[in-house]
Design an enzyme around this catalytic site. Structure first.
Site, short mmCIF file in Angstrom:
data_model
loop_
_atom_site.label_atom_id
_atom_site.label_comp_id
_atom_site.label_asym_id
_atom_site.label_seq_id
_atom_site.Cartn_x
_atom_site.Cartn_y
_atom_site.Cartn_z
N LYS A 129 0.88 -1.18 0.00
CA LYS A 129 0.00 0.00 0.00
C LYS A 129 0.91 1.23 0.00
O LYS A 129 1.55 1.53 1.00
CB LYS A 129 -0.92 0.00 1.22
CG LYS A 129 -1.92 1.14 1.19
CD LYS A 129 -2.89 1.06 2.37
CE LYS A 129 -4.04 2.03 2.24
NZ LYS A 129 -3.67 3.40 2.08
N ARG B 117 -9.05 11.00 -7.03
CA ARG B 117 -10.22 10.23 -6.58
C ARG B 117 -11.41 11.13 -6.34
O ARG B 117 -12.53 10.65 -6.23
CB ARG B 117 -9.89 9.37 -5.35
CG ARG B 117 -9.34 10.16 -4.20
CD ARG B 117 -8.89 9.24 -3.11
NE ARG B 117 -10.01 8.74 -2.35
CZ ARG B 117 -9.92 7.84 -1.39
NH1 ARG B 117 -8.78 7.28 -1.13
NH2 ARG B 117 -10.97 7.48 -0.70
N GLU C 190 -0.95 4.51 -7.95
CA GLU C 190 -0.61 5.49 -6.92
C GLU C 190 0.65 6.22 -7.37
O GLU C 190 1.65 5.57 -7.71
CB GLU C 190 -0.38 4.73 -5.60
CG GLU C 190 -0.26 5.59 -4.38
CD GLU C 190 -1.62 5.96 -3.73
OE1 GLU C 190 -2.69 5.68 -4.30
OE2 GLU C 190 -1.56 6.56 -2.64
N ARG D 250 -17.24 0.34 -1.23
CA ARG D 250 -16.26 -0.14 -0.27
C ARG D 250 -16.70 -1.55 0.13
O ARG D 250 -17.86 -1.75 0.48
CB ARG D 250 -16.28 0.75 0.97
CG ARG D 250 -15.17 0.51 1.95
CD ARG D 250 -15.33 1.40 3.16
NE ARG D 250 -15.15 2.81 2.86
CZ ARG D 250 -13.97 3.40 2.68
NH1 ARG D 250 -12.86 2.70 2.76
NH2 ARG D 250 -13.91 4.68 2.42
N LYS E 47 -7.65 -3.26 3.61
CA LYS E 47 -6.39 -2.57 3.89
C LYS E 47 -5.92 -2.87 5.31
O LYS E 47 -6.72 -3.15 6.21
CB LYS E 47 -6.53 -1.07 3.67
CG LYS E 47 -7.57 -0.39 4.51
CD LYS E 47 -7.68 1.09 4.14
CE LYS E 47 -8.85 1.73 4.84
NZ LYS E 47 -9.03 3.13 4.56
P1 AMP Z 1 -7.26 4.92 2.43
O1 AMP Z 1 -7.04 6.25 1.74
O2 AMP Z 1 -6.54 4.77 3.71
O3 AMP Z 1 -8.72 4.55 2.50
O4 AMP Z 1 -6.62 3.78 1.49
C1 AMP Z 1 -7.02 3.58 0.17
C2 AMP Z 1 -6.02 4.21 -0.77
O5 AMP Z 1 -4.78 3.51 -0.76
C3 AMP Z 1 -6.42 4.12 -2.21
O6 AMP Z 1 -7.38 5.09 -2.55
C4 AMP Z 1 -5.10 4.35 -2.94
O7 AMP Z 1 -4.88 5.75 -3.06
C5 AMP Z 1 -4.07 3.86 -1.95
N1 AMP Z 1 -3.29 2.69 -2.41
C6 AMP Z 1 -1.96 2.55 -2.21
N2 AMP Z 1 -1.52 1.39 -2.70
C7 AMP Z 1 -2.59 0.74 -3.23
C8 AMP Z 1 -2.76 -0.52 -3.85
N3 AMP Z 1 -1.75 -1.38 -4.03
N4 AMP Z 1 -4.02 -0.86 -4.26
C9 AMP Z 1 -5.06 -0.01 -4.07
N5 AMP Z 1 -4.95 1.20 -3.47
C10 AMP Z 1 -3.72 1.57 -3.05
#
Ligand code: AMP
Length: 588
Positions: free
Chosen positions: A251, A271, A301, A418, A424
């Site tokens: 991530k 986004r 990303e 979602r 995550k």
């Molecule tokens: P969050 O913003 O904490 O909800 O986490 C989701 C975000 O992680 C996504 O919107 C992406 O911007 C980011 N992201 C980073 N690495 C990845 C990955 N390998 N797959 C999907 N999203 C990712």
């Protein structure tokens, strides 16, 4: 259609807080509206002229609007300004002054929706010499033929204050009632999620019915609402939930980009549907150069890289690229790589219904990987140990954590949703009891002591997707450095609201209110039942909401998220459940 009919509907919408009632009002109105005007009507009900991803926003300065009101109503400018200081809303000022003006019939022309759209477009597009004067005159011209209600909504629209409760989900509900049945609601929502264009969906269903809605496909140039991940508190639970086998990716800590690679060039969207192409011209060019497809939509990303060591740098470094000036230097100083993780479309094939591994294969074969265009690091894991091992290497590579992804046959790309197809897991989960929260600022309290004369604390809210309302979860007063405290008025004052905004539920009363617009990242120790906060009121316990304890600002303003994309009340309820589960574990 006369704009007055629309203004009366806005007034009715505004006078109720019941989402069901709003839906019924909208459904009845949309059903009778002229099909050729439906698209404009839907945009206008959200204070817009077109979908968010089309460049251009209406943002007339309050003072210019006051001049137009003074000019039209023949009221001295200082009196108009005084009224504005008292009410804080040019819409209310216009309404009371225009209602008192003498109706002039000789030079009047009907104020139709078509004329309003033309006028607002001219205001939005006015540029260069005399543009302020031209904007003012165009508005005055429309106000001249307005009644009080039309004047209220025209002035709110041009100053970006239109909030009559016509949220996307409410409009989709209304479209299902007006032109189909509730059973078709998911298909209508899908059409919206893959086009991000509520006007297009309204026009399509009204003219072509559900067949036309089902025929809408992902297409290059129209951003697709992004798929989001659920969270779980341990790698063991993730692997178990995924059925013992899943893909896990690093991530990355950067900015999510959806790239639309077309015959006419590349456009990058954030986004929240902002056009980021000018922020990442190097990435746009590299994607175009390395793409083997004629057309494709991919996601990845964008991460800043230390030019000396080649290491990934934290998110803050890539935000330099969001500044408009000095882009050439920024491109040199802060090189960026895109780590691609999804393919939504390639050469006429909508891939959102294909399973994850096929979409990933489409990336691997469709691009010349190397340099600034990379794949996310991924491994298929079959045990908790393998997952933990991969998590450690992600953290060692300066990533935020991991993203587990289902590899089952139903692992489609769920636009705008979602769910547990993606889960995550971040390194913060190991330190604090909970994840970080992205919360909307809805109010501020004046500071005391060292913070006297500045805002000292903020009232923060989560978003309830069911009711489309913002509900408070904490008063945030820590984690602010001097620079942030000094910068708060510039960050927030553009969204000041004289009264509690219509879509905010709060019992705590701050010194000033803000329209939900600015999103801040906050970490906290714990989610607790709260007698004062309104998030998830009565859900866990009658009379109590959920609040977060010891909240601290991380320093990260989430300007890549719209307020509707902040942490949802549903997520907080789930996190509260997970937390209870965690402490059950501890007490064993
Ligand atoms: P969050 O913003 O904490 O909800 O986490 C989701 C975000 O992680 C996504 O919107 C992406 O911007 C980011 N992201 C980073 N690495 C990845 C990955 N390998 N797959 C999907 N999203 C990712």
């Amino acid at each position: 259609m006369l704009y007055s009919e629309l203004a009366e509907t806005f007034d009715r919408l505004e006078s109720t807080s019941s989402r069901l009632e709003m839906t019924d009002i909208l459904a009845a109105f949309l059903k009778t509206a002229d099909r050729s005007e439906l698209r404009s009507i839907v945009y206008l009900s959200q204070g817009k002229l077109h979908p968010d991803f089309v460049p251009g926003v209406l943002g007339m300065a309050d003072r210019l609007v006051l001049r137009a009101i003074a000019f039209t109503s023949g009221t001295p400018e200082d009196k108009v300004e005084k009224m504005w200081v008292e009410t804080g809303d040019p819409g209310n000022v216009a309404e009371s002054l225009i209602s008192r003006k003498k109706q002039m019939t000789l030079f009047s022309e009907d104020l139709t929706v078509e004329r309003v759209v033309k006028g607002l477009t001219a205001i939005q597009d006015a540029d260069g010499k005399d543009s302020q004067e031209r904007k003012m005159k165009t508005l005055a011209n429309m106000l001249h033929d307005s009644g009080p209600l039309e004047a209220r909504y025209l002035c709110r629209t041009v100053t970006g204050r239109m909030r009559v409760g016509a949220a996307d989900m409410t409009i989709l509900d209304a479209l299902a009632i007006a032109f189909s049945t509730k059973e078709d609601r998911p298909a209508i929502e899908r059409a919206f999620n893959i086009t991000c264009d509520i006007g297009l969906v309204a026009e399509t269903i009204a003219t072509g019915g559900m067949d036309a809605i089902r025929a809408i496909d992902v297409s290059v140039g129209s951003p697709v609402k992004v798929m989001l991940a659920e969270r779980l508190p341990s790698v063991a639970q993730i692997v178990e939930r995924m059925g013992g086998r899943c893909a896990i990716e690093y991530k990355y800590d950067g900015i999510r980009v959806q790239a639309h690679i077309g015959k006419d060039g590349v456009r990058l969207f954030s986004r929240r549907l902002e056009d980021l192409t000018s922020n990442f011209p190097d990435i746009a060019e590299e994607l175009r150069r390395t793409c083997r497809y004629g057309e494709a939509i991919i996601e990845g990303e964008c991460v800043a890289i230390d030019p000396d060591t080649g290491n990934m740098l934290p998110f803050q470094n890539v935000t330099h690229r969001r500044k408009k000036h000095g882009m050439d230097e920024a491109v040199k100083e802060v090189p960026v790589r895109i780590f691609m993780f999804d393919c939504l479309y390639r050469d006429g094939e909508d891939m959102t219904s294909s399973p994850y591994l096929d979409r990933r294969a489409a990336l691997e074969t469709g691009f010349e990987i190397g340099g600034a265009v990379q794949m996310t690091t991924m491994r298929i894991v079959e045990s908790e140990e393998e997952g933990e091992d991969f998590f450690s290497s992600a953290v060692a590579s300066r990533c935020e954590g991991i993203m587990a992804k289902s590899i089952e046959s139903d692992s489609v790309y769920r636009a705008g949703n979602r769910g547990f197809l993606w889960i995550k897991y971040k390194k913060d989960y190991q330190q604090a009891l909970t994840d970080s929260f992205d919360l909307a600022v809805v109010g501020a309290f004046y500071g005391m002591g060292k913070r006297a004369g500045r805002y000292g604390a903020l009232l923060m809210a989560a978003y309830d997707q069911e009711t489309c309302r913002f509900e408070t979860v904490c008063k945030l007063g820590t984690g602010f450095d001097d620079a942030f405290l000094d910068g708060m008025p510039a960050l927030l004052d553009g969204t000041l609201s004289e009264t509690k905004p219509a879509d905010v539920d709060a019992e705590m009363v701050p010194d000033v209110w803000f329209e939900p617009a600015v999103v801040l990242e906050v970490v906290a120790a714990e989610i607790t039942l709260s007698p004062i906060h309104t998030a998830a009121r009565d859900v866990i316990k009658d009379g109590a909401g959920l609040g977060i304890r010891f909240p601290r600002f991380t320093g990260r303003v989430r300007d890549d998220k719209s307020p509707e994309q902040c942490t949802t009340v549903g997520e907080i309820v789930d996190m509260y459940g997970m937390q209870a589960h965690d402490s059950d574990g501890l007490s064993e």
